[in-house]
Scaffold this motif. Structure first.
Motif, PDB file in Angstrom:
ATOM      1  N   HIS A   1       0.812  -1.221   0.000  1.00 44.31           N
ATOM      2  CA  HIS A   1       0.000   0.000   0.000  1.00 44.31           C
ATOM      3  C   HIS A   1       0.845   1.271   0.000  1.00 44.31           C
ATOM      4  O   HIS A   1       0.645   2.161   0.833  1.00 44.31           O
TER       5      HIS A   1
ATOM      6  N   ASP B   1      -2.249  -5.503  -3.739  1.00 47.14           N
ATOM      7  CA  ASP B   1      -2.360  -4.228  -3.036  1.00 47.14           C
ATOM      8  C   ASP B   1      -0.982  -3.595  -2.919  1.00 47.14           C
ATOM      9  O   ASP B   1      -0.498  -3.255  -1.831  1.00 47.14           O
TER      10      ASP B   1
ATOM     11  N   ASP C   1      -1.468   2.581  -3.566  1.00 48.82           N
ATOM     12  CA  ASP C   1      -2.699   3.357  -3.697  1.00 48.82           C
ATOM     13  C   ASP C   1      -2.363   4.645  -4.421  1.00 48.82           C
ATOM     14  O   ASP C   1      -1.727   5.524  -3.846  1.00 48.82           O
TER      15      ASP C   1
ATOM     16  N   HIS D   1      -6.972  -3.064  -4.451  1.00 51.80           N
ATOM     17  CA  HIS D   1      -6.675  -1.636  -4.521  1.00 51.80           C
ATOM     18  C   HIS D   1      -6.091  -1.214  -5.860  1.00 51.80           C
ATOM     19  O   HIS D   1      -6.220  -0.048  -6.246  1.00 51.80           O
TER      20      HIS D   1
ATOM     21  N   TRP E   1      -2.794  -0.116   5.260  1.00 52.81           N
ATOM     22  CA  TRP E   1      -3.668   0.741   4.459  1.00 52.81           C
ATOM     23  C   TRP E   1      -4.176   1.874   5.339  1.00 52.81           C
ATOM     24  O   TRP E   1      -4.547   1.667   6.496  1.00 52.81           O
TER      25      TRP E   1
END
Length: 379
Positions: A162, A192, A195, A224, A358
């Protein structure tokens, strides 16, 4: 304003209202007896927080994609969850104090002091746990049908990194150092990754290109990636030497023994043309007598994996709950929160608690991990 939009707006405001209301009552209203400067100052602070949380979350995770908004909103959310959880427990303790004959306002002030002290300590500890380089967790996994040439194979897993608004370039470099120190034969990233866009986040991701694994480095998408540019991240990981397993498999050989390493997309990708999990496609052409190790981001994908006779599925997604007691909510959606489990007659699942975090930079009673899965042939 449509009914659907109005419903979403109400939920967007109602959830923070509930999360703020109990801590306000526990820390402000009850101990001050609804009067005095501390009541008004505390109430103003909670009102400001209530307005700031949805605003910053919208700025950070909405169309604007503001990094500052994301940091503020995520931090508020994490701190609020800790305070809310311990306010619940504090009010359970309040009942015990009442039974013991402790009256108000002393009872409310004892509870408020305890909740505030525990919450502050856990937030400080949670930040430290989230930002530290993860501990290494080594797990032996016996694989039915695994050839003896693969006995002792070291498969190192990172997942849920993340990379986001907080710049964790140095953390990324140190994670790579730890991964390489484990002498992996195979390295995997189970989704993931980041982001945000490739353009914004690739500097934090690029150190992964220095991971050393002689039998290959493999990557799958998590949910994500599909909130942004999934194909862009697939292409970028390929550009730094990681092989995306986009509903496909590779056959790894040692001497006369073979192992199938497969990967499937996250279910969130089903709405994007050419994406979405397709296990039959991933295993097409694979020898059914050769054991399969499958990368699938979400543990609940194990149902189909077990039906297909996969030997080992490797997943992330849950973060082990990340901030206690959120793991109870995760368990409502996923069959496993963390660790090694067995499903069906021949399928095992390893669920990592994740390497990063996250949103809120907090990990409370859910430490991150870099996982070394040592594959073992049956005795």
């Amino acid at each position: 304003m449509t009914v659907k939009f109005a419903t979403r707006l109400i939920m967007f405001l109602a959830i923070p209202a509930v999360l703020f209301l109990l801590p306000w009552w526990t820390l402000v209203y009850a101990p001050t007896q609804d009067t005095g400067p501390l009541f008004w100052l505390g109430s103003a602070a909670f009102l400001l927080g209530f307005l700031a949380l949805p605003t910053s979350m919208y700025l950070g995770h909405g169309p604007a994609q503001s990094d500052f908004g994301s940091i503020v909103g995520d931090t508020l959310l994490g701190v609020l969850w800790v305070v809310f959880s311990w306010s619940v427990l504090g009010n359970v303790a309040r009942l015990g104090l009442a039974v013991g004959g402790v009256g108000d306002p002393a009872r409310s002030r004892i509870v408020a002091t305890g909740v505030l002290a525990v919450s502050a300590a856990l937030v400080a500890w949670g930040v430290f746990e989230a930002r530290r380089v993860p501990r290494v967790r080594t797990v032996d996994v016996t694989i039915d049908g695994l050839g003896h040439a693969f006995d002792g194979l070291r498969l190192v897993v990172v997942t849920d990194t993340h990379f986001a608004a907080l710049n964790r370039l140095r953390w990324s470099e140190r994670v790579v150092e730890v991964v390489n120190a484990q002498r992996p034969d195979i390295a995997c990233h189970a989704g993931d990754l980041a982001d945000g866009s490739v353009a914004k986040r690739h500097p934090q991701v690029d150190p992964l290109g220095k991971v050393e694994a002689p039998l290959g480095r493999f990557y799958i998408t998590g949910n994500h990636e599909y909130f942004g540019d999934a194909q862009g991240w697939i292409d970028h990981m390929a550009s730094i030497g990681w092989q995306p397993l986009h509903n496909q498999h590779e056959v790894i050989s040692r001497g006369d023994d073979r192992l199938v390493l497969a990967g499937i997309d996250d279910p969130t990708g089903a709405g994007l043309p050419g994406h979405g999990p397709d296990l039959p496609a991933a295993l097409a052409g694979a020898d059914p007598d050769v054991p399969v190790v499958l990368l699938a981001h979400q543990p609940k994908q194990i149902t189909e994996s077990a039906q297909a006779g996969v030997a080992l599925q490797i997943s992330g997604h849950t973060h082990g709950g990340q901030i206690w007691p959120f793991h109870y909510l995760v368990r409502l959606d996923q069959p496993v929160v963390a660790g090694l489990s067995r499903h069906g007659a021949r399928t095992q699942l390893y669920t990592s608690r994740g390497t990063g975090f996250w949103g809120p930079q907090l990990r409370v009673f859910a430490p991150s991990e870099i996982t070394v899965l040592v594959l073992r042939a049956p005795a």
